[in-house]
Scaffold this motif. Sequence first.
Motif, mmCIF file in Angstrom:
data_model
loop_
_atom_site.group_PDB
_atom_site.id
_atom_site.type_symbol
_atom_site.label_atom_id
_atom_site.label_comp_id
_atom_site.label_asym_id
_atom_site.label_seq_id
_atom_site.Cartn_x
_atom_site.Cartn_y
_atom_site.Cartn_z
ATOM 1 N N THR A 1 4.506 14.600 10.916
ATOM 2 C CA THR A 1 3.428 15.521 10.563
ATOM 3 C C THR A 1 2.795 15.025 9.293
ATOM 4 O OG1 THR A 1 4.539 17.406 11.606
ATOM 5 C CG2 THR A 1 2.816 17.899 10.006
ATOM 6 N N LEU A 2 1.537 14.696 9.351
ATOM 7 C CA LEU A 2 0.843 14.018 8.262
ATOM 8 C C LEU A 2 0.666 14.889 7.023
ATOM 9 C CD1 LEU A 2 -1.905 12.279 10.428
ATOM 10 C CD2 LEU A 2 0.202 11.248 9.524
ATOM 11 N N GLY A 3 0.932 14.298 5.872
ATOM 12 C CA GLY A 3 0.645 14.945 4.609
ATOM 13 C C GLY A 3 -0.801 14.687 4.205
ATOM 14 N N ARG B 1 -10.070 14.895 1.859
ATOM 15 C CA ARG B 1 -8.623 14.708 1.926
ATOM 16 C C ARG B 1 -8.313 13.756 3.071
ATOM 17 N NH1 ARG B 1 -6.196 18.617 -1.145
ATOM 18 N NH2 ARG B 1 -4.200 18.422 -0.102
ATOM 19 N N TYR B 2 -7.362 12.880 2.837
ATOM 20 C CA TYR B 2 -6.983 11.923 3.869
ATOM 21 C C TYR B 2 -5.489 12.021 4.147
ATOM 22 C CZ TYR B 2 -5.294 8.921 0.027
ATOM 23 O OH TYR B 2 -4.634 8.421 -1.071
ATOM 24 N N PRO B 3 -5.064 11.639 5.334
ATOM 25 C CA PRO B 3 -3.649 11.784 5.719
ATOM 26 C C PRO B 3 -2.779 10.680 5.135
ATOM 27 C CG PRO B 3 -4.882 10.837 7.521
ATOM 28 C CD PRO B 3 -5.888 11.162 6.460
ATOM 29 N N VAL B 4 -1.550 11.038 4.809
ATOM 30 C CA VAL B 4 -0.562 10.075 4.324
ATOM 31 C C VAL B 4 0.784 10.366 4.971
ATOM 32 C CG1 VAL B 4 -1.699 9.719 2.093
ATOM 33 C CG2 VAL B 4 -0.026 11.549 2.347
ATOM 34 N N ILE B 5 1.658 9.367 4.963
ATOM 35 C CA ILE B 5 3.019 9.554 5.482
ATOM 36 C C ILE B 5 4.074 9.382 4.398
ATOM 37 C CG2 ILE B 5 2.356 8.876 7.816
ATOM 38 C CD1 ILE B 5 3.786 6.164 7.280
ATOM 39 N N HIS C 1 0.858 -1.194 0.000
ATOM 40 C CA HIS C 1 0.000 0.000 0.000
ATOM 41 C C HIS C 1 0.886 1.233 0.000
ATOM 42 C CE1 HIS C 1 -3.522 2.383 0.688
ATOM 43 N NE2 HIS C 1 -2.774 3.107 1.511
ATOM 44 N N ASP C 2 0.703 2.051 -0.980
ATOM 45 C CA ASP C 2 1.533 3.238 -1.140
ATOM 46 C C ASP C 2 0.856 4.430 -0.504
ATOM 47 O OD1 ASP C 2 3.170 5.217 -1.849
ATOM 48 O OD2 ASP C 2 3.108 4.829 -4.014
ATOM 49 N N GLU C 3 1.442 4.970 0.555
ATOM 50 C CA GLU C 3 0.901 6.138 1.245
ATOM 51 C C GLU C 3 1.526 7.440 0.751
ATOM 52 O OE1 GLU C 3 -2.099 4.818 3.440
ATOM 53 O OE2 GLU C 3 -1.284 6.812 3.654
ATOM 54 N N ARG C 4 2.256 7.384 -0.386
ATOM 55 C CA ARG C 4 2.985 8.567 -0.857
ATOM 56 C C ARG C 4 2.048 9.587 -1.473
ATOM 57 N NH1 ARG C 4 7.613 8.685 -5.583
ATOM 58 N NH2 ARG C 4 8.190 10.860 -5.336
ATOM 59 N N PRO C 5 2.191 10.914 -1.124
ATOM 60 C CA PRO C 5 1.389 11.961 -1.769
ATOM 61 C C PRO C 5 1.803 12.132 -3.229
ATOM 62 C CG PRO C 5 2.318 12.740 0.293
ATOM 63 C CD PRO C 5 3.003 11.439 -0.050
ATOM 64 N N GLU C 6 1.009 12.769 -4.055
ATOM 65 C CA GLU C 6 1.308 12.951 -5.456
ATOM 66 C C GLU C 6 2.316 14.102 -5.689
ATOM 67 O OE1 GLU C 6 -2.949 11.486 -7.341
ATOM 68 O OE2 GLU C 6 -2.330 13.571 -7.390
ATOM 69 N N HIS C 7 2.957 14.618 -4.950
ATOM 70 C CA HIS C 7 4.002 15.624 -5.139
ATOM 71 C C HIS C 7 3.696 16.445 -6.415
ATOM 72 C CE1 HIS C 7 7.364 13.065 -3.233
ATOM 73 N NE2 HIS C 7 7.143 12.369 -4.323
#
Length: 441
Positions: free
Chosen positions: A435-437, A351-355, A4-10
């Motif tokens: 700090t959550l993204g 929006r949901y939090p990611v790390i 599961h990829d929790e990475r934001p879309e930068h």
Amino acid sequence: MTDHDERPEHGADEGTEPTQPIRPSVGDSWQPPVNQPPPGHWHTPPPLTRPMTPPAPTYLSPYPAAQPPAPPRGRVSHWLWPAVAGLALMVGVVGGAVGAALLDSVADREPTGGVSEGLQGVDLETSPPLAGGNRSVVRVADRLLPSTVQIVAEFDNTEGGATGSGFVLDRQGHIVTNNHVVESAAEGEGPIEIVDQEGNRYDAEVVGRSPVYDLAVLYSREAAALPPAALGSSIELSVGEPVVAFGSPLGLSSTVTSGIVSALNRPVTTGESGSDPSYINAVQTDAAINPGNSGGPLVNLRGLVVGVNSAIATTGSGLGGDRGNIGVGFAIPIEQVRITADQILKTGEARYPVIGAKVKTGGSGDGAGARIDSVMPDTPAAASGLEEGDVVTEVNGERVTDGISLIVAIRTYRPGETIEFTVVRGGDEQVVSITLGAEVG
């Protein structure tokens, strides 16, 4: 096993009006003052930059000069009123144009049925419908059925489509349901209808959806006439406490079932094959929940909504080849519903939090924690010092047993919040602050 990829879309001074020259009363010995114009001639004063006091006149009479009369009060010139009226009209026209532009701008920003203030801008029901000592499912049903609706979502130009449930959120006509109930119709732009307890059907449209939390908010103008359900709190629930489920199982509208709270904070992942999974920190109940109950309210005996029915566990095929209730149902906690509905009303999306890290979410683990498989660069996880191979055992003091429980734990918080991970690294335990993204979903 899957990752599961929790990475934001930068990632001017104030002035008085000029006064006219003072013409003193005429006497037998009066002579024009020195340096003053002869009688009958009016002198035009020089331009003013601040209040002007007329110079004192010099008299050639041996008698005291007569006291001049008080200067007349300023009077508006006859041409000024039309000018003011014209200016006011111009301001009105310009103001109207600007106002219309602002309204158009707001309309462009807000979704249909959206509310810029979120839940603060709608009329929620805040009082418990029933007294605390109530133990009657009959009374709960009587209060909540008028606030529960059936949802019929058509798609692919076919009738029937998905049938689910929902409840009235406020007095503005918003309805809460599951994302999976309306997802296909929303993506295919198919019609969506709600059906009230009396069988009346109203057109509805999607304000916004969250696949991650399996929630959606609909809007129907006619639903503003339906009574809203009162929102409660799932964190005040106790295992064994009676609850009542409302919905339209198998298309049977206005159905009521009862049971108890079987467990709290149950990490559950849902989603059909090929769809985005949603992770729920669920309220588990044995109240009968079947296909069609999805999106309906789970209610305590005070008549307060404590969750949204979302999923069931099954052992295989049931009656007619469809999976049915085996006494293991799951509801999304109402606290999460409040957060997601607030975001959707404001912006049309959630929006949901990611790390920004990957963890294993499949297979059987040993319950020792969630192992970090990889950390993406330029993410909250990387900034915190989290490393590949770390095992997360707690989030803010709450135990983590595997990858799913870690994801669920993270998603109970909001983007921008700082939380603490208890991590085991090389046999040593340490605490890492993250700090959550945020991502949209």
